[in-house]
Design an enzyme around this catalytic site. Sequence first.
Site: not given
Ligand SMILES: *Cc1c(COP(=O)(O)O)cnc(C)c1O
Length: 396
Positions: A183, A211, A242
């Site tokens: 990320s 992602h 996302k």
């Molecule tokens: C954003 C993210 C999460 C968390 O997801 P949310 O739904 O925002 O809690 C978990 N793992 C990774 C790699 C992320 O980038």
Amino acid sequence: MAADPYGWLSKSLQTIHRAHWHRTVQPLSGRPGPVMTWQGQSIFNFASNDYLGLAGDPRLQDAAISALEAYGTGSTGSRLLSGHRPLHHRLEQAIAALKGTEDALVFSSGYLANVGTIAALVGSRDLIVSDQYNHASLINGAKLSGATVLSYAHRDTQHLQEQLAQHRAQHRRCLILTDSVFSMDGDLCPLPDILAIAGRFEAMVLVDEAHGTGVLGASGAGVVEYLGCRHRPLIQIGTLSKALGSLGGYVTGSAELIDFLRNRASSWIYTTGLTPAATAAALKAIEIIQAEPERRDRLQTHIQTLTVGLDALLAEQSIPSPFTKRLPSTSPILCLEVHSAATVMALKQQLMAQGIFVSAVRPPTVPTSRLRITLMATHTREHIMQLLQGLGAAYQ
Ligand SMILES: *Cc1c(COP(=O)(O)O)cnc(C)c1O
């Protein structure tokens, strides 16, 4: 008089400030998209995880409004008590169909999906081996599980194999953890190699597609699809927040895995079910990512354009550059490494003054400070040119 039990807070904050690690929130307004408003000023948004531009899509909004009218604002209880709706089941079926897995389970966030799944799968007799750059939710899930946690150097399958060869036999179960797209770096995990190693050491593999989902793979199923690992024994985690433009998280895999998690994942059992509006919006997003592959194509074109542009910028040797290098990436996350936390903050501010919004990411989130740029399918080529111009001006 006893000392103030909260007195340590101001000292701790001073330490955070001195290290240039202090963080604050950025109030953006307007609908989510490539152009938003900050302090009354229009800005180009290069800091969003809304990769396909669906968070502001009227079709998601309509789906959310219909669900709100049919089911109200809250789901009123945990899924096992009063909080389960037919919509949740439909979303779980849609995720499983997208991923080509037997079943799926929707959590209130991706963070909760990781924490709950990891802590349910392994315990004190078990071993976790984790990529050193994994997301905080994987790291915290590993801690919560009580398992022995070892890390391996970023994407280094040789090191992973050494850790397993040395430690696997002393433990009951074993779980390998990795982000699919990292990320804060934008590079991909070497999944086929990880799966081959896991097979030799009787290890489960959990891959976090936060992602990747919607962004990579011919049908948008993620890095697992992109790297040809569909239908392999895997635990896939992801987020609805996302590329899917909503809120929530999920786990997908075998029917047994999901049935087990419904009985053992605390962060699913003891929390309220996803809201009807968020559930319906995510369901609509899954439909769109499958029906509109052109969004992914446009995003890939933008990644190419920006990569070429950044490399040209870095190749200009005539003026001293604040950037050390561009981090290798094949995703819509592109990072420019910067010497120090203070410099990255100054650059961010300078870009903001020019109406360009990028993220400044600093320790302790990452080992080295960087500008983190994220692209959306709904950006135009002109938006990217504006960004490159702004970054060029930051040299002065
Ligand atoms: C954003 C993210 C999460 C968390 O997801 P949310 O739904 O925002 O809690 C978990 N793992 C990774 C790699 C992320 O980038």
